[in-house]
Scaffold this active site. Sequence first.
Site, mmCIF file in Angstrom:
data_model
loop_
_atom_site.group_PDB
_atom_site.id
_atom_site.type_symbol
_atom_site.label_atom_id
_atom_site.label_comp_id
_atom_site.label_asym_id
_atom_site.label_seq_id
_atom_site.Cartn_x
_atom_site.Cartn_y
_atom_site.Cartn_z
ATOM 1 N N LYS A 52 -68.899 12.388 -2.927
ATOM 2 C CA LYS A 52 -70.046 11.488 -3.115
ATOM 3 C C LYS A 52 -70.891 11.828 -4.342
ATOM 4 C CE LYS A 52 -70.724 9.658 1.505
ATOM 5 N NZ LYS A 52 -71.738 9.378 2.531
ATOM 6 N N ASP A 90 -75.556 3.880 2.568
ATOM 7 C CA ASP A 90 -75.775 4.535 3.869
ATOM 8 C C ASP A 90 -77.169 4.234 4.417
ATOM 9 O OD1 ASP A 90 -73.297 5.696 4.304
ATOM 10 O OD2 ASP A 90 -73.816 7.557 3.260
HETATM 11 P P1 NAP Z 1 -73.981 17.644 6.493
HETATM 12 O O1 NAP Z 1 -74.452 17.301 5.132
HETATM 13 O O2 NAP Z 1 -72.903 18.676 6.645
HETATM 14 O O3 NAP Z 1 -75.259 18.098 7.359
HETATM 15 C C1 NAP Z 1 -75.094 18.593 8.660
HETATM 16 C C2 NAP Z 1 -76.455 18.741 9.339
HETATM 17 O O4 NAP Z 1 -76.237 19.183 10.685
HETATM 18 C C3 NAP Z 1 -77.363 19.790 8.676
HETATM 19 O O5 NAP Z 1 -78.700 19.390 8.812
HETATM 20 C C4 NAP Z 1 -77.069 21.033 9.531
HETATM 21 O O6 NAP Z 1 -78.109 21.976 9.533
HETATM 22 C C5 NAP Z 1 -76.951 20.404 10.898
HETATM 23 N N1 NAP Z 1 -76.216 21.272 11.830
HETATM 24 C C6 NAP Z 1 -74.883 21.515 11.843
HETATM 25 N N2 NAP Z 1 -74.581 22.384 12.838
HETATM 26 C C7 NAP Z 1 -75.768 22.704 13.442
HETATM 27 C C8 NAP Z 1 -76.123 23.552 14.523
HETATM 28 N N3 NAP Z 1 -75.193 24.263 15.193
HETATM 29 N N4 NAP Z 1 -77.422 23.618 14.892
HETATM 30 C C9 NAP Z 1 -78.374 22.910 14.222
HETATM 31 N N5 NAP Z 1 -78.086 22.092 13.187
HETATM 32 C C10 NAP Z 1 -76.801 21.992 12.799
HETATM 33 O O7 NAP Z 1 -73.423 16.355 7.238
HETATM 34 P P2 NAP Z 1 -73.860 14.816 7.022
HETATM 35 O O8 NAP Z 1 -72.943 14.183 6.055
HETATM 36 O O9 NAP Z 1 -75.320 14.779 6.787
HETATM 37 O O10 NAP Z 1 -73.496 14.177 8.465
HETATM 38 C C11 NAP Z 1 -74.247 14.541 9.619
HETATM 39 C C12 NAP Z 1 -73.807 13.702 10.815
HETATM 40 O O11 NAP Z 1 -74.084 12.330 10.573
HETATM 41 C C13 NAP Z 1 -72.314 13.782 11.120
HETATM 42 O O12 NAP Z 1 -72.160 13.811 12.524
HETATM 43 C C14 NAP Z 1 -71.763 12.491 10.562
HETATM 44 O O13 NAP Z 1 -70.593 12.046 11.250
HETATM 45 C C15 NAP Z 1 -72.930 11.548 10.847
HETATM 46 N N6 NAP Z 1 -72.936 10.404 9.941
HETATM 47 C C16 NAP Z 1 -72.823 9.156 10.500
HETATM 48 C C17 NAP Z 1 -72.835 8.050 9.694
HETATM 49 C C18 NAP Z 1 -72.718 6.686 10.313
HETATM 50 O O14 NAP Z 1 -72.362 5.728 9.606
HETATM 51 N N7 NAP Z 1 -73.032 6.537 11.580
HETATM 52 C C19 NAP Z 1 -72.967 8.176 8.290
HETATM 53 C C20 NAP Z 1 -73.093 9.468 7.755
HETATM 54 C C21 NAP Z 1 -73.071 10.572 8.588
HETATM 55 P P3 NAP Z 1 -78.111 23.212 8.489
HETATM 56 O O15 NAP Z 1 -78.690 22.663 7.222
HETATM 57 O O16 NAP Z 1 -78.956 24.245 9.125
HETATM 58 O O17 NAP Z 1 -76.673 23.663 8.323
#
Ligand code: NAP
Length: 279
Positions: A72, A109
């Site tokens: 991205k 998004d």
């Molecule tokens: P990302 O950049 O990897 O961010 C992950 C987030 O989750 C960070 O804030 C991380 O916190 C937190 N996290 C992970 N494990 C954790 C734990 N054990 N305890 C507390 N916090 C934790 O991922 P992303 O791209 O933002 O995506 C996040 C979620 O959104 C995913 O489930 C993805 O499938 C979903 N999503 C959905 C859509 C949709 O269209 N519905 C679109 C985009 C994303 P830290 O900073 O502390 O690591």
Amino acid sequence: MTDSERRAALAGVMGDPVLHSRSPLIFRKWFADHGIAGDYVRLRVAAEHFEAAFRGLAVAGFRGVNVTIPHKHAALALADEASEAARAIGAANTITFSGDGGIHADNTDGYGFFENLCSGAPGWSPGAAPALVLGAGGAARAVIHALLAGGVPEVRLTNRTRARAEELADHFGAGVTVVDWAERSAAADGAGLVVNTTSLGMTGQPPLEISLDAAKGAVVNDLVYAPLETDLLAEARRRGLTAVDGLGMLLHQARPGFRKWFGADPAVDEALRAQVLQG
Ligand code: NAP
């Protein structure tokens, strides 16, 4: 004959991994709805080959491509021009190849998130109360941008790693307040919206632990859509709160690309949801 008519109705999604992507299901349904003889393919490309593959699609006649993890940022950097949303979020997910070599980057998004929320919680009024956002990753950037652009008076942002939340608050400036992860339940007090943008609650991940005691009257939205009904959404429904799942965001974020590439306005409806859920 226009440029768009000369080129095949071809698009795809580039990522690594990408085999799990449901985007082809969405686009193929829309092709069928609009009688377009098009195709939309999954393209697994490693980060080190991204630029070559990306530029290759432009000359191979693709109308556009969606990009997902880990491309991205690279896609935004390689584009000739970018939308305000892509620049503010710092990442792109929807790329348009103009046919004369030009590459335009957009990030849909935040649009998908906002549209999903407005259709799933029609009573929600962005300007009425603060929003609590859990998580500070890539998805949170798009969510915060959309909330601030939509008129939310304050975003309360909380993340396990506080420094990442502070970085986002610095990026977006006034309007974002950082709250300690330990205080996440109390921070729902007075919020009109609670959004989970972490990966917690996803199949194979630990559950999101939060109490909704203070979230009186709030709309609860989970970006996680596998499972569709997360523990967070089930708990919100048990309390009589409006719960909005994450699938609609995935569906709505695909619409601007389809419109731009194929010139038709596709519907997000129950039939599409059913088809994508069925796989
Ligand atoms: P990302 O950049 O990897 O961010 C992950 C987030 O989750 C960070 O804030 C991380 O916190 C937190 N996290 C992970 N494990 C954790 C734990 N054990 N305890 C507390 N916090 C934790 O991922 P992303 O791209 O933002 O995506 C996040 C979620 O959104 C995913 O489930 C993805 O499938 C979903 N999503 C959905 C859509 C949709 O269209 N519905 C679109 C985009 C994303 P830290 O900073 O502390 O690591």
